[in-house]
Motif scaffolding. Structure first.
Motif, PDB file in Angstrom:
ATOM      1  N   HIS A 102       0.839  -1.207   0.000  1.00 56.30           N
ATOM      2  CA  HIS A 102       0.000   0.000   0.000  1.00 56.30           C
ATOM      3  C   HIS A 102       0.871   1.253   0.000  1.00 56.30           C
ATOM      4  O   HIS A 102       0.598   2.207  -0.752  1.00 56.30           O
ATOM      5  CB  HIS A 102      -0.910  -0.027   1.226  1.00 56.30           C
ATOM      6  CG  HIS A 102      -1.779   1.178   1.370  1.00 56.30           C
ATOM      7  ND1 HIS A 102      -2.851   1.438   0.550  1.00 56.30           N
ATOM      8  CD2 HIS A 102      -1.718   2.219   2.258  1.00 56.30           C
ATOM      9  CE1 HIS A 102      -3.435   2.565   0.919  1.00 56.30           C
ATOM     10  NE2 HIS A 102      -2.763   3.072   1.950  1.00 56.30           N
ATOM     11  N   GLU A 106       0.598   3.744  -3.281  1.00 52.99           N
ATOM     12  CA  GLU A 106       0.138   5.113  -3.084  1.00 52.99           C
ATOM     13  C   GLU A 106       1.245   6.119  -3.384  1.00 52.99           C
ATOM     14  O   GLU A 106       0.983   7.205  -3.908  1.00 52.99           O
ATOM     15  CB  GLU A 106      -0.383   5.281  -1.649  1.00 52.99           C
ATOM     16  CG  GLU A 106      -1.647   4.498  -1.358  1.00 52.99           C
ATOM     17  CD  GLU A 106      -2.791   4.856  -2.288  1.00 52.99           C
ATOM     18  OE1 GLU A 106      -3.098   6.056  -2.421  1.00 52.99           O
ATOM     19  OE2 GLU A 106      -3.368   3.924  -2.905  1.00 52.99           O
ATOM     20  N   LYS A 109       1.424   6.648  -7.099  1.00 53.62           N
ATOM     21  CA  LYS A 109       0.341   7.510  -7.572  1.00 53.62           C
ATOM     22  C   LYS A 109       0.674   8.986  -7.404  1.00 53.62           C
ATOM     23  O   LYS A 109       0.180   9.834  -8.151  1.00 53.62           O
ATOM     24  CB  LYS A 109      -0.948   7.195  -6.815  1.00 53.62           C
ATOM     25  CG  LYS A 109      -1.578   5.866  -7.138  1.00 53.62           C
ATOM     26  CD  LYS A 109      -2.829   5.658  -6.285  1.00 53.62           C
ATOM     27  CE  LYS A 109      -3.436   4.283  -6.507  1.00 53.62           C
ATOM     28  NZ  LYS A 109      -4.623   4.072  -5.624  1.00 53.62           N
ATOM     29  N   GLU A 110       1.512   9.282  -6.402  1.00 55.88           N
ATOM     30  CA  GLU A 110       1.859  10.676  -6.087  1.00 55.88           C
ATOM     31  C   GLU A 110       3.182  11.118  -6.711  1.00 55.88           C
ATOM     32  O   GLU A 110       3.704  12.175  -6.367  1.00 55.88           O
ATOM     33  CB  GLU A 110       1.908  10.861  -4.566  1.00 55.88           C
ATOM     34  CG  GLU A 110       0.593  10.608  -3.862  1.00 55.88           C
ATOM     35  CD  GLU A 110      -0.486  11.607  -4.254  1.00 55.88           C
ATOM     36  OE1 GLU A 110      -0.131  12.764  -4.574  1.00 55.88           O
ATOM     37  OE2 GLU A 110      -1.676  11.235  -4.249  1.00 55.88           O
ATOM     38  N   GLN A 165       4.339  11.951   2.712  1.00 56.24           N
ATOM     39  CA  GLN A 165       3.660  10.893   1.963  1.00 56.24           C
ATOM     40  C   GLN A 165       3.370   9.683   2.849  1.00 56.24           C
ATOM     41  O   GLN A 165       2.291   9.087   2.777  1.00 56.24           O
ATOM     42  CB  GLN A 165       4.513  10.479   0.754  1.00 56.24           C
ATOM     43  CG  GLN A 165       3.973   9.324  -0.050  1.00 56.24           C
ATOM     44  CD  GLN A 165       2.627   9.629  -0.701  1.00 56.24           C
ATOM     45  OE1 GLN A 165       2.316  10.781  -0.990  1.00 56.24           O
ATOM     46  NE2 GLN A 165       1.824   8.602  -0.924  1.00 56.24           N
ATOM     47  N   THR A 169      -0.333   8.190   3.567  1.00 56.41           N
ATOM     48  CA  THR A 169      -0.639   6.827   3.149  1.00 56.41           C
ATOM     49  C   THR A 169      -1.061   5.964   4.325  1.00 56.41           C
ATOM     50  O   THR A 169      -1.935   5.107   4.195  1.00 56.41           O
ATOM     51  CB  THR A 169       0.574   6.209   2.435  1.00 56.41           C
ATOM     52  OG1 THR A 169       0.987   7.080   1.377  1.00 56.41           O
ATOM     53  CG2 THR A 169       0.239   4.852   1.854  1.00 56.41           C
ATOM     54  N   SER A 172      -4.639   6.414   5.003  1.00 54.03           N
ATOM     55  CA  SER A 172      -5.552   5.897   3.984  1.00 54.03           C
ATOM     56  C   SER A 172      -5.652   4.378   3.983  1.00 54.03           C
ATOM     57  O   SER A 172      -6.446   3.814   3.221  1.00 54.03           O
ATOM     58  CB  SER A 172      -5.108   6.374   2.594  1.00 54.03           C
ATOM     59  OG  SER A 172      -3.914   5.710   2.180  1.00 54.03           O
ATOM     60  N   TYR A 173      -4.867   3.709   4.827  1.00 57.06           N
ATOM     61  CA  TYR A 173      -4.902   2.239   4.831  1.00 57.06           C
ATOM     62  C   TYR A 173      -6.173   1.771   5.538  1.00 57.06           C
ATOM     63  O   TYR A 173      -6.466   2.203   6.658  1.00 57.06           O
ATOM     64  CB  TYR A 173      -3.658   1.678   5.517  1.00 57.06           C
ATOM     65  CG  TYR A 173      -3.496   0.185   5.325  1.00 57.06           C
ATOM     66  CD1 TYR A 173      -3.222  -0.341   4.073  1.00 57.06           C
ATOM     67  CD2 TYR A 173      -3.622  -0.695   6.401  1.00 57.06           C
ATOM     68  CE1 TYR A 173      -3.071  -1.709   3.881  1.00 57.06           C
ATOM     69  CE2 TYR A 173      -3.466  -2.061   6.231  1.00 57.06           C
ATOM     70  CZ  TYR A 173      -3.199  -2.561   4.960  1.00 57.06           C
ATOM     71  OH  TYR A 173      -3.050  -3.922   4.782  1.00 57.06           O
TER      72      TYR A 173
END
Length: 275
Positions: A102, A106, A109-110, A165, A169, A172-173
């Motif tokens: 994860h 993520e 993506k950034e 970051q 992240t 968001s998990y």
């Protein structure tokens, strides 16, 4: 959702093991207390997963392949390969593959592009702080290797951004568990240079002071002074990752002492995490 419950930093010099019994008693006590305080804080935070930010000391990578950042995504990693770390109590160290993946996905993506490894050797950089903290329970470890050994190195600003970051992240998990971060390395020390053994106490103390100032001033100072402040001082990048994860605030010094016997300006710190 996962929660970031603690952010910490500690030095990891090899002589903290190899010369431990011969240290001056007063310095040995302060070092022991510094590690113990971080261990107490970590135990109180009760993390299920611990992200350990450390350099690799040629245990996994060499000049033919030196990633700027590598995240260990395996379910297990190997304990330290150094012969003088053979008393470390864990020969295999549990990871957390879904959470580590994860972090990687993520990040990509950034616009971050970490390398990954399904099995790393976790050398003294990771394991000395874990050992000296005397944790009763070792959380699952997700290693984050940040190159501070062989130029070109990731920029200081990028290390702060990596920390931000990580925090984003973690939040968001979807699984409900606790995560902490331990940054290891530094402060000033010189390895394999004409200045071998030097400790730049003034540099260390100003760096520590600026962790409680603006990120801009901290980065400006480090960009100016790092090139002339010993090669081992570059490991402050790991502290910057921790600082970024804590939102650039809440820095608390546990202790700092220059220890000539271990040729390191030894530092211990924590960050207060906003509720």
């Amino acid at each position: 959702m996962a929660s970031l419950v603690g952010v910490y930093a500690a030095s990891h010099g090899p002589l903290l093991v190899r010369e431990w019994e011969s240290l001056p008693p007063d310095q040995k006590l302060r070092l022991k207390n510094g590690f113990a305080e971080l261990g107490r804080c970590l135990a109180a935070a009760r993390p299920d997963v611990l992200i350990v930010v450390s350099p690799d000391h040629w245990s996994n990578f060499f000049l033919d392949n030196v990633p700027a950042v590598c995240i260990g995504i395996g379910e297990t990693n190997e304990g330290p390969p150094e012969p003088w770390m053979k008393a470390f109590p864990h020969r295999e160290i549990q990871g957390h593959a879904p959470f580590a993946l994860h972090l990687v996905r993520e990040a990509m993506k950034e616009g971050f592009e970490p390398s990954v490894s399904h099995r790393l050797k976790l050398d003294h950089g990771v394991c000395i702080p874990l050992w000296r903290m005397e944790l009763e329970r070792l959380p699952r470890i997700v290693p984050m290797i940040v190159n501070s050994i062989e130029p070109p190195l990731p920029s200081l600003a990028r290390c702060l951004a990596w920390g931000r970051q990580l925090a984003k992240t973690i939040a968001s998990y979807p699984e409900n568990f606790n995560v902490a971060i331990v940054a290891t390395g530094g402060l000033s020390h010189s390895i394999g240079e004409p200045t071998m053994g030097a400790i730049y106490e003034d540099f260390d103390r100003e760096t520590i002071r600026l962790f409680s100032d603006s990120e801009k001033e901290l980065v400006r100072f480090l960009e100016e002074k790092l090139p002339s402040s010993c090669n081992g001082s570059e490991e402050v990048r790991n502290w910057l990752v921790a600082h970024g994860a804590a939102g650039g605030r809440g820095f608390e010094l546990v202790d700092y002492l220059p220890v000539p016997k271990v040729i390191v300006g030894c530092g211990f710190a924590s960050w207060t995490i906003p509720a």
